[in-house]
Write an enzyme that holds these catalytic residues in place. Structure first.
Site, PDB file in Angstrom:
ATOM      1  N   TYR A  90      31.984  25.441  53.499  1.00 58.63           N
ATOM      2  CA  TYR A  90      32.230  25.144  54.909  1.00 58.63           C
ATOM      3  C   TYR A  90      33.294  26.095  55.486  1.00 58.63           C
ATOM      4  O   TYR A  90      33.388  26.263  56.699  1.00 58.63           O
ATOM      5  CB  TYR A  90      32.769  23.710  55.066  1.00 58.63           C
ATOM      6  CG  TYR A  90      31.744  22.596  54.974  1.00 58.63           C
ATOM      7  CD1 TYR A  90      30.438  22.814  54.551  1.00 58.63           C
ATOM      8  CD2 TYR A  90      32.114  21.287  55.306  1.00 58.63           C
ATOM      9  CE1 TYR A  90      29.534  21.762  54.461  1.00 58.63           C
ATOM     10  CE2 TYR A  90      31.213  20.238  55.229  1.00 58.63           C
ATOM     11  CZ  TYR A  90      29.924  20.472  54.798  1.00 58.63           C
ATOM     12  OH  TYR A  90      29.035  19.422  54.721  1.00 58.63           O
ATOM     13  N   GLY A  91      34.093  26.673  54.591  1.00 58.33           N
ATOM     14  CA  GLY A  91      35.309  27.400  54.994  1.00 58.33           C
ATOM     15  C   GLY A  91      35.113  28.549  55.953  1.00 58.33           C
ATOM     16  O   GLY A  91      36.038  28.930  56.664  1.00 58.33           O
TER      17      GLY A  91
ATOM     18  N   CYS B 242      43.489  23.171  50.525  1.00 54.54           N
ATOM     19  CA  CYS B 242      42.072  23.348  50.206  1.00 54.54           C
ATOM     20  C   CYS B 242      41.807  22.582  48.915  1.00 54.54           C
ATOM     21  O   CYS B 242      42.648  22.592  48.004  1.00 54.54           O
ATOM     22  CB  CYS B 242      41.766  24.842  50.015  1.00 54.54           C
ATOM     23  SG  CYS B 242      40.104  25.161  49.397  1.00 54.54           S
ATOM     24  N   THR B 243      40.648  21.946  48.858  1.00 53.07           N
ATOM     25  CA  THR B 243      40.324  21.093  47.708  1.00 53.07           C
ATOM     26  C   THR B 243      40.382  21.817  46.368  1.00 53.07           C
ATOM     27  O   THR B 243      40.605  21.192  45.339  1.00 53.07           O
ATOM     28  CB  THR B 243      38.900  20.542  47.872  1.00 53.07           C
ATOM     29  OG1 THR B 243      38.029  21.631  48.208  1.00 53.07           O
ATOM     30  CG2 THR B 243      38.835  19.475  48.934  1.00 53.07           C
ATOM     31  N   HIS B 244      40.166  23.136  46.385  1.00 49.92           N
ATOM     32  CA  HIS B 244      40.074  23.883  45.122  1.00 49.92           C
ATOM     33  C   HIS B 244      41.427  24.318  44.558  1.00 49.92           C
ATOM     34  O   HIS B 244      41.544  24.577  43.370  1.00 49.92           O
ATOM     35  CB  HIS B 244      39.225  25.142  45.325  1.00 49.92           C
ATOM     36  CG  HIS B 244      37.764  24.858  45.513  1.00 49.92           C
ATOM     37  ND1 HIS B 244      37.283  24.043  46.513  1.00 49.92           N
ATOM     38  CD2 HIS B 244      36.677  25.285  44.812  1.00 49.92           C
ATOM     39  CE1 HIS B 244      35.971  23.993  46.433  1.00 49.92           C
ATOM     40  NE2 HIS B 244      35.578  24.730  45.416  1.00 49.92           N
TER      41      HIS B 244
ATOM     42  N   CYS C 294      37.412  17.164  52.473  1.00 48.89           N
ATOM     43  CA  CYS C 294      37.318  18.600  52.755  1.00 48.89           C
ATOM     44  C   CYS C 294      38.333  18.975  53.849  1.00 48.89           C
ATOM     45  O   CYS C 294      38.257  18.462  54.980  1.00 48.89           O
ATOM     46  CB  CYS C 294      35.900  18.906  53.228  1.00 48.89           C
ATOM     47  SG  CYS C 294      35.661  20.626  53.661  1.00 48.89           S
ATOM     48  N   ASN C 295      39.252  19.837  53.525  1.00 49.65           N
ATOM     49  CA  ASN C 295      40.264  20.258  54.503  1.00 49.65           C
ATOM     50  C   ASN C 295      39.622  20.898  55.724  1.00 49.65           C
ATOM     51  O   ASN C 295      40.044  20.667  56.857  1.00 49.65           O
ATOM     52  CB  ASN C 295      41.227  21.265  53.864  1.00 49.65           C
ATOM     53  CG  ASN C 295      42.158  20.635  52.863  1.00 49.65           C
ATOM     54  OD1 ASN C 295      43.313  20.374  53.149  1.00 49.65           O
ATOM     55  ND2 ASN C 295      41.663  20.367  51.661  1.00 49.65           N
ATOM     56  N   THR C 296      38.597  21.718  55.490  1.00 42.80           N
ATOM     57  CA  THR C 296      37.951  22.419  56.611  1.00 42.80           C
ATOM     58  C   THR C 296      37.291  21.419  57.560  1.00 42.80           C
ATOM     59  O   THR C 296      37.425  21.530  58.786  1.00 42.80           O
ATOM     60  CB  THR C 296      36.914  23.425  56.079  1.00 42.80           C
ATOM     61  OG1 THR C 296      37.510  24.227  55.056  1.00 42.80           O
ATOM     62  CG2 THR C 296      36.397  24.315  57.182  1.00 42.80           C
TER      63      THR C 296
ATOM     64  N   GLU D  76      35.591  28.216  41.401  1.00 39.72           N
ATOM     65  CA  GLU D  76      34.261  27.752  40.970  1.00 39.72           C
ATOM     66  C   GLU D  76      33.742  28.571  39.789  1.00 39.72           C
ATOM     67  O   GLU D  76      32.944  28.091  38.998  1.00 39.72           O
ATOM     68  CB  GLU D  76      33.288  27.742  42.149  1.00 39.72           C
ATOM     69  CG  GLU D  76      33.727  26.687  43.154  1.00 39.72           C
ATOM     70  CD  GLU D  76      32.626  26.072  43.992  1.00 39.72           C
ATOM     71  OE1 GLU D  76      31.450  26.435  43.819  1.00 39.72           O
ATOM     72  OE2 GLU D  76      32.971  25.226  44.838  1.00 39.72           O
TER      73      GLU D  76
ATOM     74  N   ASP E 216      32.850  15.741  50.848  1.00 39.42           N
ATOM     75  CA  ASP E 216      33.382  17.105  50.802  1.00 39.42           C
ATOM     76  C   ASP E 216      32.194  18.045  50.937  1.00 39.42           C
ATOM     77  O   ASP E 216      31.031  17.637  50.838  1.00 39.42           O
ATOM     78  CB  ASP E 216      34.120  17.346  49.475  1.00 39.42           C
ATOM     79  CG  ASP E 216      34.642  18.770  49.377  1.00 39.42           C
ATOM     80  OD1 ASP E 216      35.366  19.203  50.293  1.00 39.42           O
ATOM     81  OD2 ASP E 216      34.308  19.477  48.411  1.00 39.42           O
ATOM     82  N   SER E 217      32.508  19.331  51.109  1.00 43.59           N
ATOM     83  CA  SER E 217      31.442  20.329  51.200  1.00 43.59           C
ATOM     84  C   SER E 217      30.756  20.545  49.846  1.00 43.59           C
ATOM     85  O   SER E 217      29.674  21.108  49.796  1.00 43.59           O
ATOM     86  CB  SER E 217      32.037  21.649  51.678  1.00 43.59           C
ATOM     87  OG  SER E 217      33.125  22.020  50.858  1.00 43.59           O
TER      88      SER E 217
END
Ligand code: DGL
Length: 274
Positions: free
Chosen positions: A53-54, A194-196, A84-86, A162, A21-22
């Site tokens: 990365y987004g 998105c991972t978050h 990472c989705n991006t 974050e 992931d980023s």
């Protein structure tokens, strides 16, 4: 002959699942994989020096994704998961750079959304890169041609997560602003692309309404990894529980602190990748 074949099989089954992931976000994907496959060894790489990365260009994301994949391949993995989705949306040629099976979060998330929707009206949320790539939208359309698809980039949500502002008024306001135009179209299913965003799931549910089906691609990805490994006869059946190793490209301590929120357990073996 049979004994030596099964010994060989066993050794390769013990190879790790590689996940990149980023940054810390992919730990939401790792958490689901670890829960579904507790006997698997997992090797995670978070590119914390180059996150986010987004908002980066497709060329840059492709380059980063290739480097990350190469690093994990050198750790002797049996499958690679792009958490990472991006990266999954933009590094579309990554499969030609890896010599292990590859699973990204988008396909499983799309499958789950298509199976879940009752009205065929689906919304997807993600970073600027993910949404402007059209990756989710195209795959949804391919899987369910009659679907009505709505998408919105939510660039600031990564930062509030974050900062751990999970229930803060500012986060609530952002979600309301980002989703209000989409919700006018009455989707019944919303993909948290998105991972978050899984860390904001309770707030999304509260704001969008109890009836909205929220799709966390991390969950569907864990099932896809399980299915793939089973089909390849590569599942590790134990008896020891799997071990988790973490690599980052910046600040080990910060990764440990934030990462524990995402992984929901302590992160022990974290190493700085030089
Ligand atoms: N991991 C990214 C994703 O899922 C979010 C964070 C970033 O922008 O790098 O798209």
């Amino acid at each position: 002959m049979i004994a030596s074949l099964s010994a060989k099989n066993c050794a390769s089954n013990k190879k790790a699942i590689g996940i990149f992931d980023s940054g810390v976000g992919g730990l939401t994907v790792m958490r689901q994989i670890h829960a579904a496959l507790p006997y698997e060894n997992i090797c995670y790489f978070g590119d914390t020096a180059r996150v986010p990365y987004g908002n980066k260009s497709p060329e840059t994301i492709k380059k980063y994704a290739r480097e990350n994949a190469r690093f994990l391949q050198d750790q002797n993995i049996k499958i690679l998961v792009v958490a990472c989705n991006t990266a999954c949306a933009l590094a579309t040629d990554l499969h030609s750079y890896v010599d292990v099976p590859l699973i990204g979060v988008i396909e499983p998330g799309v499958r789950h959304a298509v199976e879940s929707t009752r009205s065929g009206s689906i919304a997807v949320l993600g970073t600027k890169g993910t949404i402007s790539s059209g990756a989710y939208q195209e795959r949804l359309k391919a899987a369910l041609p009659e679907a009505k698809i709505f998408a919105a980039a939510c660039p600031l949500l990564v930062h509030v997560v974050e900062e751990q502002l999970f229930t803060h008024a500012a986060t609530r306001l952002l979600i309301e602003e980002y989703t209000a135009p989409l919700m006018k179209n009455s989707p019944d299913t919303v993909i948290l692309g998105c991972t978050h965003y899984p860390l904001l799931q309770p707030l999304f549910q509260e704001i969008l309404g109890e009836d909205i089906i929220l799709i966390d691609p991390a969950y569907s990805t864990a099932l896809a990894v399980q299915q793939k490994l089973r089909a390849l006869d590569q599942l590790n059946s134990g008896p020891e529980k799997g071990s988790c190793a973490f690599f980052v490209s910046d600040d080990v301590l910060k990764f440990k602190e934030t990462g524990e929120l995402f992984f929901q357990r302590s992160l022990d073996k974290v190493t700085l990748k030089i």
